[in-house]
Design an enzyme around this catalytic site. Structure first.
Site, PDB file in Angstrom:
ATOM      1  N   SER A  87       0.840  -1.195   0.000  1.00 40.27           N
ATOM      2  CA  SER A  87       0.000   0.000   0.000  1.00 40.27           C
ATOM      3  C   SER A  87       0.871   1.239   0.000  1.00 40.27           C
ATOM      4  O   SER A  87       1.917   1.276   0.661  1.00 40.27           O
ATOM      5  CB  SER A  87      -0.902   0.022   1.240  1.00 40.27           C
ATOM      6  OG  SER A  87      -1.582   1.254   1.356  1.00 40.27           O
ATOM      7  N   TYR A  93      -4.136   0.667  10.409  1.00 33.21           N
ATOM      8  CA  TYR A  93      -3.949   0.108   9.068  1.00 33.21           C
ATOM      9  C   TYR A  93      -2.587   0.507   8.508  1.00 33.21           C
ATOM     10  O   TYR A  93      -1.842  -0.335   7.994  1.00 33.21           O
ATOM     11  CB  TYR A  93      -5.065   0.589   8.140  1.00 33.21           C
ATOM     12  CG  TYR A  93      -4.910   0.135   6.707  1.00 33.21           C
ATOM     13  CD1 TYR A  93      -5.247  -1.167   6.326  1.00 33.21           C
ATOM     14  CD2 TYR A  93      -4.427   1.003   5.733  1.00 33.21           C
ATOM     15  CE1 TYR A  93      -5.106  -1.588   5.006  1.00 33.21           C
ATOM     16  CE2 TYR A  93      -4.283   0.595   4.419  1.00 33.21           C
ATOM     17  CZ  TYR A  93      -4.625  -0.701   4.060  1.00 33.21           C
ATOM     18  OH  TYR A  93      -4.476  -1.113   2.755  1.00 33.21           O
TER      19      TYR A  93
END
Length: 303
Positions: free
Chosen positions: A143, A156
């Protein structure tokens, strides 16, 4: 040349799209998910039917990344049927959206169990076979948030950064056994995903109320993310699936260590490149330069 590929969390999203794309490219794909006979039975049936319509093979296998026994059983089933496993695509992941303090320790532990420890479980299941063959590929879906650190998704971000670091340091050791590492780094998307609607909220609602000043910002988080894109951009996760297929179609020894699929112009590529240069230089100064190079076997059948 086709390969045997295991993809985690392939019921929907990037994993599902990658399973279809790889099967279309002629690979033998094992799309894994939880609850194949119950909650995900429809997704499992759809993937199996799609596999019958293309040149490759697409099978569904039960795998819960939160269980070592489940990971071991999935890999064993693939090896029993195919005799080999060439690639693992680490795709499993979940999103938390909220104020960091309001997430309990148990919340964060649960997220890390999926996004980080799940990677370790699947690698421990697959790597003994790959090491014995001295070939294979570990492909991680990372990510851009591991580099640019956006607000309100703190646990996250921390989990994706940890998963990215785990992938990098694992690469030092698996390089010795001819096992390549690639980290594909998606940015956010404007369509084709339910990432934000499906995000988990903080478990401590009383603590979350202490941060009520930020409620309007949280309420428009998806809108704010969409504002990152140039006007007219259509950012779809299918682009990630296509990039995964492109990379796995490359000959062994030529696959990139990182590949960015980002329509938001996050700047993550520069951050990761600087970190990679610093890590390589640090490792050389330690006298461990050999750990930086994949020892591809010239007589391997790995595609």
């Amino acid at each position: 040349m086709s390969s045997v590929v295991l993809i985690t969390a392939a019921s929907t999203g990037i994993g599902n799209l990658a399973a279809r794309e790889l099967a279309t490219h002629g690979h033998t794909v094992y799309a894994s998910m939880r609850n194949t006979d119950t909650g995900n039975s429809e997704h499992a049936d759809e993937l199996t039917a799609f596999g019958r319509s293309v040149s490759g093979q697409l099978h569904v296998v039960e795998l819960d990344v939160q269980s070592q026994a489940s990971a071991d059983a999935a890999v064993a089933a693939i090896l029993e049927r195919e005799g080999r496993l060439d690639t693992v695509v680490h795709n499993a992941g979940h999103l938390f959206l909220g104020n960091v303090e309001a997430f309990t320790a148990e919340d964060v532990q649960h997220l890390f169990d999926i996004n980080v420890i799940g990677i370790q479980r699947v690698n421990r299941a697959a790597l003994p076979h790959m090491r014995s063959r001295r070939s294979g590929t570990l492909l991680y879906v990372g990510s851009t948030t591991s580099a640019v650190l956006p607000p309100f998704i703190g646990p996250y971000v921390a989990s994706k950064a940890a998963g990215d670091a785990l992938a990098q340091v694992t690469a030092y050791e698996v390089n010795e056994f001819g096992i390549e590492t690639t980290i594909v780094i998606p940015g956010p998307f404007t369509e084709g995903t339910s990432h934000f609607p499906n995000a988990s909220q903080a478990g401590d609602t009383d603590r979350a109320e202490s941060y009520a000043v930020f409620a309007p910002l949280l309420a428009r988080y998806e809108e704010a993310t969409n504002g990152l894109f140039p006007v007219g951009t259509h950012a779809h996760p299918g682009a990630v699936a296509q990039e995964i297929a492109r990379i796995l179609d490359l000959p062994a020894g030529t696959r990139p260590f990182r590949s960015l699929v980002d329509f938001s112009n996050s700047g993550a590529e520069a951050v990761h490149a600087a970190g990679r240069r610093a890590s390589e230089e640090y490792t050389r100064r330690m006298g461990y330069e050999d750990l930086l190079h994949v020892k591809i076997q010239t007589n391997t059948t790995q595609p």
